[in-house]
Design an enzyme around this catalytic site. Sequence first.
Site, short mmCIF file in Angstrom:
data_model
loop_
_atom_site.label_atom_id
_atom_site.label_comp_id
_atom_site.label_asym_id
_atom_site.label_seq_id
_atom_site.Cartn_x
_atom_site.Cartn_y
_atom_site.Cartn_z
N LYS A 14 0.99 9.14 0.17
CA LYS A 14 -0.44 9.52 0.14
C LYS A 14 -0.78 10.40 1.34
CE LYS A 14 -1.85 5.18 0.03
NZ LYS A 14 -0.54 4.48 0.06
N ARG A 89 -9.22 -0.30 -2.51
CA ARG A 89 -7.99 -1.07 -2.58
C ARG A 89 -8.19 -2.43 -3.23
NH1 ARG A 89 -4.84 1.16 1.97
NH2 ARG A 89 -2.92 0.01 2.06
N ARG A 128 10.13 5.88 7.97
CA ARG A 128 9.00 6.25 8.82
C ARG A 128 8.97 5.42 10.10
NH1 ARG A 128 3.37 5.55 6.11
NH2 ARG A 128 3.93 3.40 6.51
N ARG A 134 4.69 2.47 13.57
CA ARG A 134 3.50 1.73 13.14
C ARG A 134 3.80 0.24 13.11
NH1 ARG A 134 0.70 4.30 7.81
NH2 ARG A 134 0.54 2.10 7.26
N ARG A 146 3.05 -6.36 2.33
CA ARG A 146 2.20 -5.22 1.90
C ARG A 146 2.43 -4.90 0.43
NH1 ARG A 146 3.74 -0.82 6.15
NH2 ARG A 146 2.26 0.50 5.00
P1 AP5 Z 1 3.36 8.46 3.72
O1 AP5 Z 1 2.83 9.77 3.27
O2 AP5 Z 1 3.13 8.04 5.12
O3 AP5 Z 1 2.92 7.31 2.68
P2 AP5 Z 1 1.53 6.58 2.46
O4 AP5 Z 1 1.36 6.42 1.01
O5 AP5 Z 1 0.46 7.26 3.24
O6 AP5 Z 1 1.91 5.17 3.07
P3 AP5 Z 1 1.08 4.18 4.02
O7 AP5 Z 1 2.06 3.21 4.56
O8 AP5 Z 1 0.24 4.94 4.98
O9 AP5 Z 1 0.19 3.47 2.96
P4 AP5 Z 1 -0.58 2.17 3.11
O10 AP5 Z 1 -1.48 2.26 1.95
O11 AP5 Z 1 0.27 0.97 3.19
O12 AP5 Z 1 -1.22 2.26 4.57
P5 AP5 Z 1 -2.68 2.56 5.09
O13 AP5 Z 1 -2.56 3.32 6.34
O14 AP5 Z 1 -3.54 3.08 4.01
O15 AP5 Z 1 4.95 8.45 3.43
C1 AP5 Z 1 5.76 7.38 3.84
C2 AP5 Z 1 7.08 7.92 4.38
O16 AP5 Z 1 7.81 8.53 3.30
C3 AP5 Z 1 6.93 9.01 5.45
O17 AP5 Z 1 7.94 8.88 6.40
C4 AP5 Z 1 7.09 10.31 4.67
O18 AP5 Z 1 7.58 11.35 5.47
C5 AP5 Z 1 8.07 9.91 3.58
N1 AP5 Z 1 7.88 10.63 2.32
C6 AP5 Z 1 6.71 10.94 1.71
N2 AP5 Z 1 6.92 11.57 0.55
C7 AP5 Z 1 8.28 11.65 0.39
C8 AP5 Z 1 9.13 12.18 -0.63
N3 AP5 Z 1 8.63 12.75 -1.73
N4 AP5 Z 1 10.48 12.07 -0.45
C9 AP5 Z 1 10.97 11.48 0.66
N5 AP5 Z 1 10.22 10.95 1.67
C10 AP5 Z 1 8.88 11.04 1.51
O19 AP5 Z 1 -3.21 1.09 5.41
C11 AP5 Z 1 -2.65 0.32 6.44
C12 AP5 Z 1 -3.32 -1.02 6.50
O20 AP5 Z 1 -4.72 -0.85 6.84
C13 AP5 Z 1 -3.35 -1.83 5.20
O21 AP5 Z 1 -2.17 -2.57 5.01
C14 AP5 Z 1 -4.57 -2.72 5.42
O22 AP5 Z 1 -4.28 -3.77 6.28
C15 AP5 Z 1 -5.53 -1.78 6.13
N6 AP5 Z 1 -6.37 -1.05 5.16
C16 AP5 Z 1 -6.36 0.29 4.93
N7 AP5 Z 1 -7.23 0.61 3.96
C17 AP5 Z 1 -7.81 -0.55 3.57
C18 AP5 Z 1 -8.77 -0.87 2.58
N8 AP5 Z 1 -9.33 0.06 1.81
N9 AP5 Z 1 -9.13 -2.17 2.45
C19 AP5 Z 1 -8.60 -3.13 3.24
N10 AP5 Z 1 -7.67 -2.90 4.17
C20 AP5 Z 1 -7.27 -1.61 4.35
MG MG Z 2 -0.82 6.68 4.81
#
Ligand code: AP5
Ligand code: MG
Length: 190
Positions: A14, A89, A128, A134, A146
């Site tokens: 994402k 979410r 990552r 992180r 997660r």
């Molecule tokens: P990346 O682009 O970083 O993936 P992402 O989908 O952004 O993954 P996140 O881990 O950020 O998602 P998340 O939803 O768990 O975390 P968030 O920060 O929202 O890609 C991942 C890796 O793969 C990278 O190294 C990238 O380079 C690589 N990659 C990408 N595409 C690729 C490809 N095609 N081929 C190969 N490699 C590739 O949330 C974190 C925490 O915050 C949650 O767990 C929760 O505790 C809290 N939180 C956030 N939002 C909410 C909400 N709305 N409600 C409640 N709690 C929340």
């Molecule tokens: Mg992200």
Amino acid sequence: MKYYILFGPPGAGKGTQATYMVEKYNLHHISTGALLRKEIAAGTELGILAKSLIEKGCLVPDEVVEGMIESEFKTVTGVKGFLLDGFPRTLPQAEALDKILAKTGTEVTATVSIMIPDEMIMERIKGRALKEGRADDASEEIINTRITTYHDQTEPLIEYYIKAGKYNEIDGTGTIEEVKDRIFSVMDKF
Ligand code: AP5
Ligand code: MG
């Protein structure tokens, strides 16, 4: 104003894809995860609460993220729309978003869902972890929590947006470039 939801499990890509999407479509990127990490780094009261939950792989309370989203909508101008990454979410968050948008007579434009299998989530997040450090990427146990949290609390949103006629799923496997092209061909329709 357009309101796009970038949906998908942890590590689906994402954040990676959001950087290309905001540039091509003149959108403001809102990642609730990134906003929460900023609060943690600043050591705010909210950050302290969020830290304990994020480090376990759990979600923060709905009201916390809903408030963040509404305040971004009110303060950011000069864009064609917003790209919501990691929000909503939970079902209550999706309903809250609809209510927030209804206040200004708008609605969600479309949901773009990036899908990858669970094994690939683990592989990408571990990759990552070597680069970014992180806290919620730190162990297989947290990553598994997660993944479970996603299946239990977030996956039901797929049905919610299918029913609303706003769900567009793309295959998130393959190279970053390939996934980007698939996303752009969906986004070009809106
Ligand atoms: P990346 O682009 O970083 O993936 P992402 O989908 O952004 O993954 P996140 O881990 O950020 O998602 P998340 O939803 O768990 O975390 P968030 O920060 O929202 O890609 C991942 C890796 O793969 C990278 O190294 C990238 O380079 C690589 N990659 C990408 N595409 C690729 C490809 N095609 N081929 C190969 N490699 C590739 O949330 C974190 C925490 O915050 C949650 O767990 C929760 O505790 C809290 N939180 C956030 N939002 C909410 C909400 N709305 N409600 C409640 N709690 C929340
Ligand atoms: Mg992200």
